[in-house]
Design a protein around this motif. Structure first.
Motif, PDB file in Angstrom:
ATOM      1  N   GLY A  51       0.795  -1.220   0.000  1.00  0.00           N
ATOM      2  CA  GLY A  51       0.000   0.000   0.000  1.00  0.00           C
ATOM      3  C   GLY A  51       0.828   1.271   0.000  1.00  0.00           C
ATOM      4  O   GLY A  51       1.827   1.399  -0.702  1.00  0.00           O
ATOM      5  N   LYS A 205      -7.596   3.881  -2.223  1.00  0.00           N
ATOM      6  CA  LYS A 205      -7.784   2.572  -2.876  1.00  0.00           C
ATOM      7  C   LYS A 205      -6.553   1.684  -2.726  1.00  0.00           C
ATOM      8  O   LYS A 205      -5.895   1.322  -3.696  1.00  0.00           O
ATOM      9  N   THR A 206      -6.258   1.297  -1.487  1.00  0.00           N
ATOM     10  CA  THR A 206      -5.162   0.364  -1.245  1.00  0.00           C
ATOM     11  C   THR A 206      -5.683  -1.032  -0.933  1.00  0.00           C
ATOM     12  O   THR A 206      -4.893  -1.959  -0.772  1.00  0.00           O
ATOM     13  N   GLY A 207      -7.011  -1.179  -0.831  1.00  0.00           N
ATOM     14  CA  GLY A 207      -7.607  -2.448  -0.446  1.00  0.00           C
ATOM     15  C   GLY A 207      -7.952  -2.509   1.025  1.00  0.00           C
ATOM     16  O   GLY A 207      -8.739  -3.343   1.467  1.00  0.00           O
ATOM     17  N   GLU A 210     -11.691  -1.865   1.467  1.00  0.00           N
ATOM     18  CA  GLU A 210     -12.474  -2.493   0.410  1.00  0.00           C
ATOM     19  C   GLU A 210     -13.953  -2.542   0.778  1.00  0.00           C
ATOM     20  O   GLU A 210     -14.316  -2.931   1.892  1.00  0.00           O
ATOM     21  N   GLN A 283      -9.535  -5.712   3.649  1.00  0.00           N
ATOM     22  CA  GLN A 283      -8.526  -6.163   2.698  1.00  0.00           C
ATOM     23  C   GLN A 283      -8.614  -7.663   2.520  1.00  0.00           C
ATOM     24  O   GLN A 283      -8.678  -8.431   3.471  1.00  0.00           O
ATOM     25  N   LYS A 284      -8.623  -8.079   1.264  1.00  0.00           N
ATOM     26  CA  LYS A 284      -8.692  -9.501   0.956  1.00  0.00           C
ATOM     27  C   LYS A 284      -7.341 -10.149   1.205  1.00  0.00           C
ATOM     28  O   LYS A 284      -6.301  -9.659   0.763  1.00  0.00           O
ATOM     29  N   LYS A 286      -4.350 -12.737   0.757  1.00  0.00           N
ATOM     30  CA  LYS A 286      -3.805 -13.482  -0.378  1.00  0.00           C
ATOM     31  C   LYS A 286      -3.923 -14.966  -0.154  1.00  0.00           C
ATOM     32  O   LYS A 286      -3.736 -15.450   0.966  1.00  0.00           O
TER      33      LYS A 286
END
Length: 287
Positions: A51, A205-207, A210, A283-284, A286
């Motif tokens: 980010g 918009k860094t996640g 979200e 944030q999703k 990984k």
């Protein structure tokens, strides 16, 4: 009689200084302050693994700074180290550090001082979001949020501020939020050589946020990370005390300074501020 003259004198000095500060602020709105040189400055960035932290590292790499990267995610932090080197950083160091743990912050800080030197620009960027309503938020998540988003700043300041005071040179940067614009300043160290920059953006918009939305994208847009980083770097180089993003927030803070609280609440409701987190998913992770 003499006390009255002294009071008048104090009032005139106050008015003169106030007028000067206003004119100075207006002047620098029209003509930007000259940017300082940060080549060779030791810049420590927390949350550097992704980010804004990674993007800030890239920008400071291009400016010739010495980089100290902290993140709880060792693999992501090493990736930032590599891209910073590719961007031109000649001295860059990565340290795994959980900023929520006070003793770990102090331990890694001592390691940095021994291996790199005195940090002159400290950017507290690491943060987490609960994304839950107050009564629905688990206690441990609240504690973790306070540990990372607030307490970690205290520990890093205590670790690196003494050297800044001794050198009368330094810069503290707090990546905060437009949600944190209410507060008062407390005691300061009265060091003219140490600067402070408090960054208060709307969603980026860094996640991290979200699922969050904006009712008024023209006035309160979801910010592009590259744009946010450019403005943060600019604010640091120009030694701005506050950076609000987008610019509409400056107007809102101006209104807040004299409008009744009830009116401010009505404006916030009209802009949809109270519902921006309704769709929050976070944030999703990984796979």
């Amino acid at each position: 009689m003499s006390s009255n003259l002294e009071s008048v004198k104090d009032m005139l000095v106050f008015l003169g200084k106030s007028l000067f500060s206003i004119l100075e602020a207006l002047f620098f709105q029209l003509i930007p302050k000259p940017k300082k040189n940060v080549a060779g400055e030791i810049v420590l960035i927390t949350g550097a693994g992704s980010g804004l932290g990674r993007l800030l590292a890239l920008q400071f790499a291009r400016l010739g700074s010495v980089l100290v990267l902290w993140d709880v995610n060792k693999e992501a932090n090493e990736e930032t180290l590599q891209v910073a080197r590719e961007a031109g950083a000649t001295r860059v160091y990565a340290y795994t550090c959980d900023c929520s743990q006070r003793e770990e912050v102090y331990r890694v800080a001592d390691q940095v001082k021994k291996e790199v030197g005195d940090v002159s620009i400290l950017i507290n960027n690491a943060g987490i979001v609960t994304g839950k309503k107050f009564l629905d938020c688990p206690d441990d998540l609240m504690e973790k949020s306070l540990d990372v988003n607030f307490k970690a700043h205290l520990w890093t300041y205590k670790a690196f501020l003494p050297a800044m005071i001794a050198n009368n040179h330094g810069h503290l940067v707090c990546i905060s939020s437009s949600a944190g614009l209410v507060g008062v300043n407390g005691l300061a160290e009265k060091q003219t050589g140490i600067k402070t920059t408090i960054v208060c953006p709307f969603f980026i918009k860094t996640g991290m946020f979200e699922g969050c939305t904006t009712k008024c994208p023209t006035l309160l847009p979801i910010l592009d990370p590259e744009y946010a980083v450019r403005k943060i770097i600019e604010a640091i180089l120009q030694e701005k005390l506050y950076l609000y993003m987008p610019k509409f927030l400056y107007f809102m803070m101006f209104l807040k300074s004299f409008l009744p609280v009830e009116t401010g609440m009505l404006i916030a409701d009209y802009l949809g501020v109270f519902h921006v987190m309704d769709g929050f998913t976070g944030q999703k992770k990984k796979a």
